[in-house]
Design a protein around this motif. Structure first.
Motif, short mmCIF file in Angstrom:
data_model
loop_
_atom_site.label_atom_id
_atom_site.label_comp_id
_atom_site.label_asym_id
_atom_site.label_seq_id
_atom_site.Cartn_x
_atom_site.Cartn_y
_atom_site.Cartn_z
N UNK A 30 0.86 -1.18 0.00
CA UNK A 30 0.00 0.00 0.00
C UNK A 30 0.90 1.24 0.00
N UNK A 31 0.76 2.06 -1.02
CA UNK A 31 1.59 3.25 -1.17
C UNK A 31 0.92 4.47 -0.54
N UNK A 32 -0.39 4.60 -0.74
CA UNK A 32 -1.15 5.73 -0.22
C UNK A 32 -2.46 5.20 0.36
N UNK A 33 -2.83 5.71 1.52
CA UNK A 33 -4.14 5.39 2.12
C UNK A 33 -4.63 6.65 2.82
N UNK A 34 -5.45 7.43 2.14
CA UNK A 34 -5.96 8.70 2.66
C UNK A 34 -7.46 8.60 2.91
N UNK A 35 -7.92 9.29 3.94
CA UNK A 35 -9.35 9.39 4.19
C UNK A 35 -9.93 8.18 4.89
N UNK A 36 -11.24 7.99 4.69
CA UNK A 36 -11.98 6.93 5.40
C UNK A 36 -11.90 5.61 4.63
N UNK A 37 -10.72 5.03 4.58
CA UNK A 37 -10.51 3.85 3.74
C UNK A 37 -11.21 2.61 4.28
N UNK A 38 -11.63 2.62 5.55
CA UNK A 38 -12.31 1.46 6.13
C UNK A 38 -13.83 1.61 6.15
N UNK A 39 -14.35 2.71 5.64
CA UNK A 39 -15.79 2.96 5.69
C UNK A 39 -16.48 2.40 4.45
N UNK A 40 -17.40 1.45 4.60
CA UNK A 40 -18.13 0.95 3.44
C UNK A 40 -19.01 2.04 2.83
N UNK A 41 -18.96 2.16 1.52
CA UNK A 41 -19.75 3.15 0.79
C UNK A 41 -20.49 2.47 -0.36
N UNK A 42 -21.61 3.06 -0.74
CA UNK A 42 -22.43 2.50 -1.81
C UNK A 42 -21.63 2.33 -3.09
N UNK A 43 -21.75 1.16 -3.71
CA UNK A 43 -21.02 0.88 -4.94
C UNK A 43 -21.70 1.43 -6.18
N UNK A 44 -22.99 1.69 -6.12
CA UNK A 44 -23.75 2.11 -7.30
C UNK A 44 -23.52 1.09 -8.43
N UNK A 45 -23.19 1.55 -9.63
CA UNK A 45 -23.11 0.63 -10.77
C UNK A 45 -21.90 -0.29 -10.76
N UNK A 46 -20.94 -0.05 -9.86
CA UNK A 46 -19.81 -0.98 -9.75
C UNK A 46 -20.30 -2.36 -9.30
N UNK A 47 -21.50 -2.43 -8.72
CA UNK A 47 -22.06 -3.73 -8.34
C UNK A 47 -22.11 -4.67 -9.53
N UNK A 48 -22.26 -4.12 -10.73
CA UNK A 48 -22.39 -4.95 -11.93
C UNK A 48 -21.08 -5.63 -12.27
N UNK A 49 -19.97 -4.98 -11.94
CA UNK A 49 -18.68 -5.61 -12.16
C UNK A 49 -18.48 -6.78 -11.19
#
Length: 276
Positions: free
Chosen positions: A24-43
């Motif tokens: 892991x080179x960069x990890x900024x922000x709320x990297x452990x917070x689950x967020x809605x995937x929206x259309x990525x669910x299709x992948x």
């Protein structure tokens, strides 16, 4: 790296990560917070379908009629001939209302019967929602439990909870096929991207398969033309890239926190059973 960080912030990313190899080179922000995937669910769904094809539970040329799939408005004989491949590639030729359909989708929906299955691309949530139903019929497993058991656990995802982070969204006027929504954290979504980069291999385990069909659905247009992009970006409904890898051995993930669907017409996955 700073340029990438600045662009992520400018784009409203709540979490931003870069990984290369197993580092892991960069990890900024709320990297452990689950967020809605929206259309990525299709992948994610395409990866599950790829596994089912490898298991010989499904085949790309299986028609939807094979599994008794129908809608509240009965499908025509031509529509029942649509295949798994047609659903994966948004070419079913079925133009009916469905869950999680945007106003733009409704406005652009072709007239029913105007295109035969496999002949015309239309970004159609009916195809993606019906594919989830077909997967559950064929495998006898919930999409959410299958994702947890067959992808999340093998790739050591840290934050995904199939009870809290997975649910169905229904359209009261077209309730047959719900949308299957998920939330993933940036660090878990990064794992899925790395899995794709590594041809479905995680560590020494073949989690998914490298057979040309377990790919993000929008990449399929390139496959049909014989031009596979190096690693296509996965996009959510805000059209912001989720994965935008700069090379074949690096992956970056930026997550924006879109609003989840309203609780109206929403049914939380209990982690058991499946919808018929």
């Amino acid at each position: 790296l700073q340029v990438a960080r600045d662009r992520a912030r400018e784009g409203g990313a709540a979490a931003f990560m870069i990984a290369t190899g197993d580092r892991i080179v960069v990890a900024d922000g709320e990297v452990a917070k689950p967020m809605l995937l929206a259309s990525v669910r299709k992948s994610l769904m395409s990866a599950l379908v790829g596994q089912a094809i490898a298991d010989r539970t499904l085949a790309l040329d299986d028609p939807v009629a094979k599994f008794g799939l129908d809608d509240d408005v009965p499908l025509t004989s031509a529509e029942r001939a649509a295949t798994v491949e047609d659903l994966l590639t948004a070419r079913s030729g079925v133009y009916l209302p469905t869950a999680a359909e945007t106003a733009s989708m409704r406005a652009k929906r072709p007239p029913r019967g105007s295109h035969r299955p496999g002949t015309f691309f239309y970004y159609n949530n009916w195809d993606f929602n019906a594919l989830g139903d077909l997967y559950e019929r064929a495998t006898g497993k919930s999409v959410f439990l299958a994702f947890d058991r067959r992808i999340a656990q093998p790739t050591c995802m840290q934050d995904f909870d199939p009870y809290d982070d997975a649910w169905y969204v229904y359209n009261r006027d077209a309730p047959r096929f719900p949308a299957y929504h998920l939330r993933l954290s940036a660090r878990d979504l990064l794992r899925f991207g790395l899995l794709y980069l590594n041809d479905g291999v995680w560590g020494s385990t073949q989690v998914s398969v490298d057979a040309g069909w377990d790919f993000p659905w929008w990449a399929y247009r390139y496959f049909l033309a014989g031009e596979r992009p190096q690693v296509p970006p996965l996009r959510d409904s805000s059209a912001k890239p989720t994965f935008a890898p700069p090379s074949a051995d690096a992956m970056r993930a930026a997550r924006t926190p879109p609003e989840p669907p309203p609780m109206t017409n929403r049914s939380k996955s209990k982690g058991a059973g499946f919808v018929i």
